[in-house]
Design a protein around this motif. Structure first.
Motif, PDB file in Angstrom:
ATOM      1  N   SER A 114      -7.010   1.087  -9.939  1.00  0.00           N
ATOM      2  CA  SER A 114      -6.833   2.152  -8.956  1.00  0.00           C
ATOM      3  C   SER A 114      -5.599   2.992  -9.287  1.00  0.00           C
ATOM      4  O   SER A 114      -4.856   2.699 -10.220  1.00  0.00           O
ATOM      5  CB  SER A 114      -6.717   1.539  -7.555  1.00  0.00           C
TER       6      SER A 114
ATOM      7  N   SER B   4      -8.456  -2.408  -6.529  1.00  0.00           N
ATOM      8  CA  SER B   4      -7.453  -1.668  -5.770  1.00  0.00           C
ATOM      9  C   SER B   4      -6.144  -2.452  -5.705  1.00  0.00           C
ATOM     10  O   SER B   4      -6.137  -3.631  -5.330  1.00  0.00           O
ATOM     11  CB  SER B   4      -7.960  -1.390  -4.353  1.00  0.00           C
TER      12      SER B   4
ATOM     13  N   LEU C  74      -4.080  -1.180   0.834  1.00  0.00           N
ATOM     14  CA  LEU C  74      -4.750  -0.768  -0.390  1.00  0.00           C
ATOM     15  C   LEU C  74      -4.348   0.667  -0.706  1.00  0.00           C
ATOM     16  O   LEU C  74      -3.908   1.411   0.170  1.00  0.00           O
ATOM     17  CB  LEU C  74      -6.269  -0.881  -0.233  1.00  0.00           C
TER      18      LEU C  74
ATOM     19  N   TYR D 133      -5.843   3.543  -1.537  1.00  0.00           N
ATOM     20  CA  TYR D 133      -6.652   4.748  -1.298  1.00  0.00           C
ATOM     21  C   TYR D 133      -6.809   4.931   0.202  1.00  0.00           C
ATOM     22  O   TYR D 133      -6.731   3.960   0.981  1.00  0.00           O
ATOM     23  CB  TYR D 133      -8.056   4.611  -1.903  1.00  0.00           C
TER      24      TYR D 133
END
Length: 569
Positions: free
Chosen positions: A365, A404, A412, A414
């Motif tokens: 990620s 992630s 996380l 995002y």
């Protein structure tokens, strides 16, 4: 020679060139050469000069050196640099956290030429005074050195197993009339192996010892050997070797004795009886006969750890352990979208051609910028390609995933509008590893409680024989996974094997599904699945509790149901 060993020699050459402050363009040629070779799946050993030169990115010089390596085991330029470098300085290059430039400073400015001298320099606070080091770097190097010292003379199971098999065949050739079996750490499938142990059935002890001493890859320790025991080292990797010579009638008993932890042998299972009692009462023809005589089901070597396996065997309740052939798909893999060696399509078709039904792609990620982590636009671009490939490769399927990063506060990396686009999310820690148990445990639990987390990746972040993992309260983490229906991976990379097998049983007791994941950055990484299976088996993992033993329809239904259950999903 295996491709990975050839690549390792080129990487070592690049490090030594940087250590000796050679021309950076020349260093780059070796680095690029190694990177190119990592993409090659065919054995380099059988290729001609012309075939090697036809590989894009492999020039005439690199090709010639590959030929030389296959003929001699090395190449002249590397040998010259090794001859000009103290062995202890070469060993320093393996210390995690310092590169060739720092090693050169240590060597040239401190005059330090061994890791023992380097540890002494750390303890006397000399290293921190060097430019570019400081107190923190000095402490990290000290801890890495102490960790390395503790693990000298040990190998990963993945490295020790082929050595044990090669030596087994060599012993059989030297003693063609004898029965020979691998025992000890290797037979119990321990993640770290401290010695190679064998049992040999023969009635000619003196002759057998003489023949063993003539095996060129063995170096005998005469002082610690005896008439019925040969001790020494395996010269190809330095591991200790122990070969016990027994009468044919005692062979099966001795194999059981040397393939079990002491706690397994001394545990009372019925009316004051132990496995040691059973072994001493009479000789048996097979290992199965030993356990039958004890009135129980056969206990495979990887379960002989002295927990409650004997009671389960007495009650005929030992589980049917997971087999590699039970696995239907491969989750947690990387492509060229982040730091993988192969394209998404290549990773998928290779997985399909191995007989699997599905691939879970989970590139790094955005926080993992050092590994080419995917920005939001990259995520959408990859997912568009996955849709196209799924039409092309059907019924094989690629599931849209991401590895992630778990941030320091447990979140996380995002926003929800991106998280909800994935079929599954592997949540892993990759940064700020110097946490105490309380902080590390809470960080993981916060991530586990995130409704978008499908699976917990390599829970402790350990790298076996390289660095310790951050300390966690395994029971609390597993309990959180049970409460939030989060799968835990057994990372099958031989350096990780994380979740540790010692915690698998508790996860199963709490109803937590486990997934055997290779964390593959190359198609060759798929072969690591077998090591994850071995870890699972040691923890009594069954097909029923292994997530990626589910067929494609069940996996897809699971992901869809989980996503539908998320508010706003």
């Amino acid at each position: 020679m295996e491709n990975k060993k050839i690549i390792r020699l080129f990487k070592l050459a690049a490090e030594l060139m940087e250590l000796h402050d050679e021309n950076p363009f020349k260093i780059r040629s070796y680095v690029n050469g190694a990177a190119t070779l990592e993409l090659v799946e065919e054995p380099l050993a059988g290729m001609s000069q012309a075939t090697l030169e036809s590989i894009q990115g492999v020039g005439k010089g690199i090709a010639a050196k590959i030929i030389e390596i296959n003929q001699t085991g090395s190449f002249a330029e590397l040998d010259q640099m090794l001859a000009a470098t103290p062995p202890g300085v070469v060993e320093m290059l393996r210390i995690k956290g310092i590169g060739p430039k720092k090693v050169r400073t240590i060597w040239k400015e401190l005059g330090t030429e061994t890791v023992e001298e380097l540890l002494d320099a750390c303890e006397q606070d000399k290293l921190s005074k060097l430019k570019g080091f400081g107190t923190k770097t000095q402490e990290n190097i000290k801890q890495a050195l102490l960790f390395t010292q503790q693990n000298r003379g040990k190998l990963l199971y993945a490295e020790a197993e082929p050595s044990a098999e090669e030596l087994l065949q060599t012993i059989k050739q030297a003693l063609p009339d004898a029965k020979v079996e691998v025992v000890g750490d290797v037979r119990r499938r321990m993640e770290i192996v401290e010695s190679l142990q064998f049992v040999v059935a023969t009635d000619k002890y003196k002759d057998a010892c003489e023949k063993l001493s003539k095996i060129d890859v063995l170096e005998q320790d005469v002082r610690n050997s005896g008439p019925r025991i040969w001790r020494g080292n395996y010269s190809l990797n330095g591991l200790a070797v122990e070969i016990r010579l027994v009468d044919d009638a005692c062979f099966a008993n001795e194999v059981v004795l040397r393939s079990a932890l002491e706690a397994h042998l001394t545990q009372v299972f019925a009316a004051g009886k132990t496995m040691l009692n059973v072994l001493r009462e009479e000789n048996h023809k097979t290992e199965e006969d030993v356990y039958h005589a004890a009135g129980m089901a056969y206990v495979v070597p990887e379960l002989r750890e002295g927990t409650n396996e004997l009671q389960l065997a007495m009650d005929n309740k030992l589980p049917k352990l997971l087999e590699l052939s039970d696995l239907k798909g491969i989750l947690h893999n990387h492509s060229t979208y982040s730091d993988g060696a192969h394209t998404l399509e290549h990773m998928a078709t290779f997985c399909r051609d191995m007989g699997y039904q599905y691939l879970g792609i989970s590139d790094h990620s955005k926080t993992a910028s050092y590994a080419g982590g995917l920005r939001e636009g990259d995520v959408l671009r990859q997912q568009k390609e996955i849709d196209e490939l799924n039409q092309k490769l059907a019924p094989f399927k690629i599931f849209k995933g991401i590895e992630s990063d778990i941030l320091t506060d447990g979140s996380l990396d995002y926003e929800e509008d991106i998280l909800k686009t994935f079929d599954f999310i592997v949540a892993s820690i990759h940064s700020v590893l110097n946490m105490d148990e309380k902080k590390a445990t809470q960080r993981l639990i916060t991530a586990i409680e995130n409704p978008y987390t499908t699976m917990l990746g390599h829970p402790t972040g350990r790298l076996l024989l390289r660095r310790e993992g951050y300390p966690i309260n395994h029971k609390m983490v597993i309990d959180a996974c049970a409460a939030n229906n989060v799968i835990i991976e057994i990372n099958a990379n031989p350096w990780r094997l994380d979740l540790d097998w010692r915690h698998v049983q508790y996860a199963l007791e709490r109803g937590v599904m486990l997934s055997i994941n290779p964390d593959a950055h190359h198609t060759s990484g798929y072969d690591d699945m077998k090591y994850g299976v071995l870890v699972g088996r040691k923890g009594r993992l069954t097909k029923e509790m292994t997530f990626n033993a589910k067929p494609i329809e069940e996996v897809e239904a699971y992901f869809n149901k989980r996503k539908a259950g998320i508010v706003g999903g």
